[in-house]
Design an enzyme around this catalytic site. Sequence first.
Site, PDB file in Angstrom:
ATOM      1  N   LYS A  77     -31.492  34.109  63.646  1.00 21.99           N
ATOM      2  CA  LYS A  77     -31.750  33.278  64.827  1.00 21.99           C
ATOM      3  C   LYS A  77     -32.011  34.096  66.092  1.00 21.99           C
ATOM      4  O   LYS A  77     -32.787  33.689  66.946  1.00 21.99           O
ATOM      5  CB  LYS A  77     -30.587  32.314  65.066  1.00 21.99           C
ATOM      6  CG  LYS A  77     -30.470  31.231  63.998  1.00 21.99           C
ATOM      7  CD  LYS A  77     -29.370  30.253  64.356  1.00 21.99           C
ATOM      8  CE  LYS A  77     -29.129  29.270  63.235  1.00 21.99           C
ATOM      9  NZ  LYS A  77     -28.136  28.248  63.581  1.00 21.99           N
TER      10      LYS A  77
ATOM     11  N   ASN B   3     -33.629  28.356  66.460  1.00 18.75           N
ATOM     12  CA  ASN B   3     -33.498  27.836  65.087  1.00 18.75           C
ATOM     13  C   ASN B   3     -34.715  27.021  64.660  1.00 18.75           C
ATOM     14  O   ASN B   3     -34.791  26.565  63.529  1.00 18.75           O
ATOM     15  CB  ASN B   3     -32.215  27.009  64.917  1.00 18.75           C
ATOM     16  CG  ASN B   3     -32.334  25.616  65.500  1.00 18.75           C
ATOM     17  OD1 ASN B   3     -33.149  25.372  66.383  1.00 18.75           O
ATOM     18  ND2 ASN B   3     -31.529  24.693  65.007  1.00 18.75           N
TER      19      ASN B   3
ATOM     20  N   MET C  46     -17.604  23.139  62.669  1.00 14.53           N
ATOM     21  CA  MET C  46     -19.058  23.217  62.457  1.00 14.53           C
ATOM     22  C   MET C  46     -19.427  23.552  61.016  1.00 14.53           C
ATOM     23  O   MET C  46     -20.581  23.423  60.618  1.00 14.53           O
ATOM     24  CB  MET C  46     -19.650  24.274  63.378  1.00 14.53           C
ATOM     25  CG  MET C  46     -19.692  23.838  64.809  1.00 14.53           C
ATOM     26  SD  MET C  46     -20.776  24.937  65.693  1.00 14.53           S
ATOM     27  CE  MET C  46     -20.141  24.725  67.319  1.00 14.53           C
TER      28      MET C  46
END
Length: 276
Positions: A66, A87, A220
């Site tokens: 990324k 992303n 996450m």
Amino acid sequence: MTDSYAVIGNPVAHSKSPQIHAEFARQTAQDIVYTAIFCEIDAFQATVARFREAGGKGVNVTLPFKHEAWNIVNHLDRRAIDANAVNTIEFKDGQMAGYNTDGIGLVRDIKDNLQCFIKGRRILLMGAGGAAYGVLNPLLEEQPEHVVIVNRTLEKAQQLTAHFEKNGGVATGSISARPYGSLGGERFDIVINATSAGLVGAMPALPNDMFAPGALAYDMVYGTTTPFMQFAQAHGAKVADGLGMLVEQAAESFYIWRKVRPQTALVITLLRGAAG
Ligand code: ATR
């Protein structure tokens, strides 16, 4: 002609993105094909170039590329600048535009899917790596009362707050960097785990009384119940994993490329069904 997209990562075989985008395309009757491309660590730029030259319209970028993606695009949107990471890339008019949809994905999952408001709440963000960078500003845009960033390595949390204060848009005093040991006695409405600890079955040491009544504990990570999720459940918090965020960030990428918004709730339900 069918437009092609892909997710590029290492590893990438486990990625749910092809399934998510196939479902979005089916729902919205978009003629696209979306594949997963494994990329050697030193071959990211060449892999992107090859896909683009073959007529690809855009790519999603996942770990560990990324930041490299952030470096190679021609244009960065505001969220990608803040996040230090890209992303989503769109190939258009001979250029590569870089976006970051991770933070908006988290915010939409918390607000829309989990029905938890952020404005005026006290937030604890655990971790100061790439995942934390990606979500901090979209969280702040929702005007929480305060965001405390805790990290095992305090210096990295301080660098994170300094980065956002320097980039502007952050009201002084709305974020602070702290060590885990300083947390005793405080309660938070939303606790977000942006560390990678859960992937190896670990969690940072947290006080038992940190969850305010009705608090949301958000990890996450998806596809597993982490020690943090178990801890939060045992201490009365509502618990969520990162599957909704994954689908929401994908939906935002899909929107950037196709200018059509898919129905995310259906896809989240579908993936949960497949997992369970
Ligand atoms: P990512 O890009 O996924 O955020 P990263 O940049 O390697 O990955 O960051 C991982 C984060 O998880 C860091 O904040 C790391 O803390 P340190 O900066 O102190 O290394 C955190 N982390 C990983 N394992 C941890 C553990 N067992 N306890 C607490 N924090 C942990």
